[in-house]
Scaffold this active site. Structure first.
Site, PDB file in Angstrom:
ATOM      1  N   PHE A 353       0.816  -1.494  -0.194  1.00  0.00           N
ATOM      2  CA  PHE A 353      -0.190   0.022  -0.097  1.00  0.00           C
ATOM      3  C   PHE A 353       0.573   1.356   0.496  1.00  0.00           C
ATOM      4  CE2 PHE A 353      -2.244  -3.257   2.958  1.00  0.00           C
ATOM      5  CZ  PHE A 353      -2.340  -4.114   1.539  1.00  0.00           C
ATOM      6  N   CYS A 354       1.614   1.417  -0.602  1.00  0.00           N
ATOM      7  CA  CYS A 354       2.688   2.252  -0.418  1.00  0.00           C
ATOM      8  C   CYS A 354       2.948   3.065   0.832  1.00  0.00           C
ATOM      9  CB  CYS A 354       2.189   3.948  -1.608  1.00  0.00           C
ATOM     10  SG  CYS A 354       2.237   3.188  -2.750  1.00  0.00           S
ATOM     11  N   ALA A 355       3.301   2.273   1.787  1.00  0.00           N
ATOM     12  CA  ALA A 355       3.425   2.533   3.374  1.00  0.00           C
ATOM     13  C   ALA A 355       4.344   1.149   3.596  1.00  0.00           C
ATOM     14  CB  ALA A 355       2.623   2.481   4.018  1.00  0.00           C
TER      15      ALA A 355
END
Length: 409
Positions: A353-355
């Protein structure tokens, strides 16, 4: 409730039949609201250039574009002198601000952030994921106290991984006590909760239209003018200048034209404003009440399935928006997401999740492994247009999947 486009979308599933699509991927990109589509359709016949045309269509389009700026400012509770710079999305907005920081500025950021808030800063101090909200405030307090010169605290308002709400008002108070400013990533908050920059004491907010039911390629950075006026123009070209001579360029001091060189995304700005208008007209009380009912139904269903584990930083009782991430024992996240799509017509998101640092922290080394050995999870997210049937279908599908033999790894 305003309607969303695609509510009647039918998709193929295993066996060759069609079923109604259960869109549970709102945190990535929300569907378009019908009032947003209507606003864009109404603007198209007179679409023209903005700011520099004398013709009627240009004047009308300019008026609509500048009205969109005022609507966005009101939607986030901006101060009268705040700038509203239209961008492509939240990532674009944070990168713009990063380009405008004073040269010796230091940014404090938690490892729980989306990459849009984690990566753009030239000089930064990264803080470990806090064990509880009060620890987040104390960690920011300690970090800011040790920094001399200009400083900025960058923090999310609602996690794109867990949906958990962050104590942004308390963090803003701490930042200002140390002479720092605060940027809030409101990408996940803006579609789910009211946002008042003035009341919360925020210096900057960034958010995206594509998460706010306006998928036409526009976002916004809203906040104080001085850093934006002093920063190098984000794009150098027409509209950002007052005068170009042989040896000198006189750039606009006003941050809005200064950072919106070239022909802007006029329709995107109109769409974003239409979404803000639609949500405001509906009212936050019914929107929040329905979301909380649905997310409680989803989380209760997940809790009743053996082998499904919900991810959380601050525990199951902490307030959150309509996002939940989870793992299924023995089943890689990609397998789960593909099975939900292929067999049940359900759209979710899988991955990190781009995290990446945050998801690794939540999962640890042994859980949620993908085929490539990395850690990932499944995320279901809801919004306007989500129904009880969508939620129940996901729960039933996961219950069935959890009973299947674990994939050999």
């Amino acid at each position: 409730m305003p309607a969303v486009l695609g509510a009647d979308l039918r998709v193929p599933v295993k066996g060759g039949t069609l079923t109604g699509y259960a869109n549970l991927d709102y945190a990535a990109s929300a569907p378009c609201l019908e009032p947003v589509s209507a606003a864009v359709a109404a603007a198209l016949p007179a679409y023209s250039s903005v700011h520099r045309g004398a013709g009627y269509a240009s004047q009308l389009t300019t008026a609509r574009y500048e009205r969109a700026r005022r609507v966005v400012a009101a939607f986030v509770g901006a101060r009268p002198d705040d700038a509203v710079v239209f961008t492509r999305n939240t990532t674009d907005a944070t990168n713009l601000l990063a380009r405008c920081l004073p040269e010796d500025a230091t940014v404090v950021v938690f490892d729980t952030e989306h990459h849009a808030s984690l990566l753009p800063w030239p000089r930064k101090v990264r803080l470990a994921p806090p064990a509880f909200p009060g620890e987040a405030v104390r960690a920011a307090d300690d970090a800011l106290a040790r920094i001399d010169g200009p400083k900025l605290l960058a923090v999310t308002a609602a996690s794109n991984v867990t949906g958990e709400l962050w104590p942004v008002a308390a963090l803003a108070h701490i930042a200002h006590r140390h002479g720092a400013r605060i940027l809030v990533d409101a990408a996940q908050l803006a579609p789910h909760r009211p946002l008042n920059l003035t009341a919360l004491g925020l210096d900057y907010v960034a958010f995206s239209g594509h998460k706010l039911y306006a998928p036409f390629g526009a976002g916004a950075l809203v906040g104080r003018r001085d850093w934006l006026s002093a920063g190098d123009p984000y794009l150098k070209g027409g509209g950002a200048v007052r005068q170009v001579g042989e040896d000198e360029v006189d750039w606009h001091d006003d941050p809005e034209p200064r950072h919106e060189a070239g022909t802007p995304n006029v329709l995107g700005a109109i769409a974003l404003a239409a979404a803000c208008d639609a949500l405001t007209a509906t009212g936050w009380t019914p929107l929040v009440r329905e979301e909380q009912r649905l997310i409680a139904r989803l989380r209760a269903g997940l809790a009743g399935i053996d082998g499904v584990r919900e991810l959380s930083l601050w525990g199951p009782d902490h307030p959150r928006v309509g996002i939940v991430s989870f793992t299924v024992d023995g089943h890689p996240a990609r397998e789960v997401a593909e099975t939900l799509s292929a067999e049940y017509g359900i759209g979710v998101r899988d991955g990190k999740f781009c995290a990446h640092p945050f998801v690794r922290h939540l999962l640890g080394a042994r859980e949620g492994g993908c085929a490539d050995g990395t850690d990932s999870a499944v995320r279901a997210s809801i919004g306007i247009g989500t129904t009880d049937e969508h939620v129940d279908r996901l729960i039933a599908a996961l219950r069935d999947l959890a009973r299947r033999p674990a994939q050999a790894r």
